[in-house]
Design a protein around this motif. Sequence first.
Motif, PDB file in Angstrom:
ATOM      1  N   VAL A  73       0.866  -1.179   0.000  1.00  0.00           N
ATOM      2  CA  VAL A  73       0.000   0.000   0.000  1.00  0.00           C
ATOM      3  C   VAL A  73       0.900   1.226   0.000  1.00  0.00           C
ATOM      4  N   ASP A  74       0.631   2.142  -0.930  1.00  0.00           N
ATOM      5  CA  ASP A  74       1.440   3.362  -1.020  1.00  0.00           C
ATOM      6  C   ASP A  74       0.861   4.495  -0.177  1.00  0.00           C
ATOM      7  N   ILE A  75      -0.466   4.576  -0.163  1.00  0.00           N
ATOM      8  CA  ILE A  75      -1.136   5.659   0.563  1.00  0.00           C
ATOM      9  C   ILE A  75      -2.350   5.102   1.294  1.00  0.00           C
ATOM     10  N   LEU A  76      -2.462   5.448   2.572  1.00  0.00           N
ATOM     11  CA  LEU A  76      -3.657   5.150   3.372  1.00  0.00           C
ATOM     12  C   LEU A  76      -4.267   6.474   3.797  1.00  0.00           C
ATOM     13  N   ILE A  77      -5.528   6.677   3.458  1.00  0.00           N
ATOM     14  CA  ILE A  77      -6.218   7.907   3.856  1.00  0.00           C
ATOM     15  C   ILE A  77      -7.348   7.548   4.812  1.00  0.00           C
ATOM     16  N   ASN A  78      -7.151   7.902   6.076  1.00  0.00           N
ATOM     17  CA  ASN A  78      -8.166   7.676   7.112  1.00  0.00           C
ATOM     18  C   ASN A  78      -9.146   8.841   7.077  1.00  0.00           C
ATOM     19  N   TYR A 100     -15.879   7.423  19.023  1.00  0.00           N
ATOM     20  CA  TYR A 100     -14.465   7.037  19.160  1.00  0.00           C
ATOM     21  C   TYR A 100     -14.159   5.757  18.381  1.00  0.00           C
ATOM     22  N   LYS A 101     -15.126   4.862  18.272  1.00  0.00           N
ATOM     23  CA  LYS A 101     -14.915   3.628  17.503  1.00  0.00           C
ATOM     24  C   LYS A 101     -14.538   3.951  16.059  1.00  0.00           C
ATOM     25  N   VAL A 102     -15.242   4.907  15.457  1.00  0.00           N
ATOM     26  CA  VAL A 102     -14.998   5.268  14.057  1.00  0.00           C
ATOM     27  C   VAL A 102     -13.819   6.218  13.920  1.00  0.00           C
ATOM     28  N   ASN A 103     -13.784   7.250  14.751  1.00  0.00           N
ATOM     29  CA  ASN A 103     -12.826   8.343  14.566  1.00  0.00           C
ATOM     30  C   ASN A 103     -11.446   8.073  15.161  1.00  0.00           C
ATOM     31  N   VAL A 104     -11.348   7.127  16.092  1.00  0.00           N
ATOM     32  CA  VAL A 104     -10.056   6.860  16.752  1.00  0.00           C
ATOM     33  C   VAL A 104      -9.665   5.388  16.656  1.00  0.00           C
ATOM     34  N   PHE A 105     -10.500   4.505  17.216  1.00  0.00           N
ATOM     35  CA  PHE A 105     -10.131   3.088  17.287  1.00  0.00           C
ATOM     36  C   PHE A 105      -9.968   2.478  15.896  1.00  0.00           C
ATOM     37  N   VAL A 107      -9.230   4.061  13.118  1.00  0.00           N
ATOM     38  CA  VAL A 107      -8.022   4.644  12.517  1.00  0.00           C
ATOM     39  C   VAL A 107      -6.787   3.876  12.997  1.00  0.00           C
ATOM     40  N   ALA A 108      -6.734   3.618  14.298  1.00  0.00           N
ATOM     41  CA  ALA A 108      -5.596   2.871  14.850  1.00  0.00           C
ATOM     42  C   ALA A 108      -5.558   1.457  14.289  1.00  0.00           C
ATOM     43  N   GLU A 109      -6.702   0.792  14.212  1.00  0.00           N
ATOM     44  CA  GLU A 109      -6.741  -0.610  13.805  1.00  0.00           C
ATOM     45  C   GLU A 109      -6.379  -0.789  12.335  1.00  0.00           C
ATOM     46  N   ILE A 110      -6.975   0.009  11.457  1.00  0.00           N
ATOM     47  CA  ILE A 110      -6.673  -0.161  10.031  1.00  0.00           C
ATOM     48  C   ILE A 110      -5.233   0.228   9.730  1.00  0.00           C
ATOM     49  N   THR A 111      -4.731   1.246  10.429  1.00  0.00           N
ATOM     50  CA  THR A 111      -3.318   1.622  10.257  1.00  0.00           C
ATOM     51  C   THR A 111      -2.414   0.480  10.696  1.00  0.00           C
ATOM     52  N   LYS A 112      -2.741  -0.127  11.826  1.00  0.00           N
ATOM     53  CA  LYS A 112      -1.968  -1.264  12.327  1.00  0.00           C
ATOM     54  C   LYS A 112      -1.958  -2.417  11.323  1.00  0.00           C
ATOM     55  N   LEU A 113      -3.120  -2.697  10.738  1.00  0.00           N
ATOM     56  CA  LEU A 113      -3.228  -3.784   9.763  1.00  0.00           C
ATOM     57  C   LEU A 113      -2.453  -3.493   8.479  1.00  0.00           C
ATOM     58  N   ALA A 148     -12.323  13.398  19.909  1.00  0.00           N
ATOM     59  CA  ALA A 148     -11.822  12.259  19.126  1.00  0.00           C
ATOM     60  C   ALA A 148     -10.869  12.733  18.035  1.00  0.00           C
ATOM     61  N   LYS A 149     -11.187  13.844  17.401  1.00  0.00           N
ATOM     62  CA  LYS A 149     -10.329  14.376  16.350  1.00  0.00           C
ATOM     63  C   LYS A 149      -9.006  14.889  16.926  1.00  0.00           C
ATOM     64  N   GLY A 150      -9.037  15.315  18.178  1.00  0.00           N
ATOM     65  CA  GLY A 150      -7.787  15.679  18.852  1.00  0.00           C
ATOM     66  C   GLY A 150      -6.939  14.451  19.138  1.00  0.00           C
TER      67      GLY A 150
END
Length: 226
Positions: A73-78, A100-105, A107-113, A148-150
């Motif tokens: 993957v070259d670019i991930l856009i959350n 928080y599930k959508v805006n934070v958790f 984001v963390a999970e898909i980035t981790k994957l 959450a955005k913070g």
Amino acid sequence: MKNIVITGTSRGIGFELAQQFAKNGHQVLAISRNSKPLTNINHKNITALSIDISSNKDLQKVTQFVEKTWNKVDILINNAGKLVNKPFTEISSEDFLEVYKVNVFAVAEITKLMIPFLKKGSHVVTISSMGGIQGSMKFPGLAAYSSAKGAVITLSELLAEEYKEQQIAFNVLALGAVQTEMLEEAFPGYEAPLSAKEMADYLFNFALTGNKFYNGKVLQVSSSTP
């Protein structure tokens, strides 16, 4: 040609962005609960997956696709976001958790994957909000959303440091008001200075080139206050 993963592509900025990358010859994996809008467009460069990003089980489908089809993957856009507009005393714990599930958790999970597929020179762009910037003007009613955005701003700053040796760039764009369906639902009648298409044009260029200039940075993309 780059391989690009975008969340929140059923409407608004994500919908416009997926099409723009595809039209310019890039391969797009478009993720949203409602895949029909992009499926109906039927562009050969877009694969639309119907996924609830707040479900870790659903997110495994993203990993499976990348492993089988791309291997990088070259670019991930959350980009996906959830907004609740209620007075603070009326926001329940469940409201906070859903936001928080959508805006934070997620984001963390898909980035981790995606980390195993992000190579040297790749770029992770997370869409935040001016409401998440310390010292910015805040909208009453957005306690869950803005906090959450913070949170994702701090997360991205940390990941930029953690993965700098691998030369994976992490940046955040804190957007001002954009005329999207989500904004209209939360603030009926409010007119934003930018359209979703105009913001998608900016994001398109930033995602492709911003990592040459920035890492671990938060750029405030707003012509107004907030």
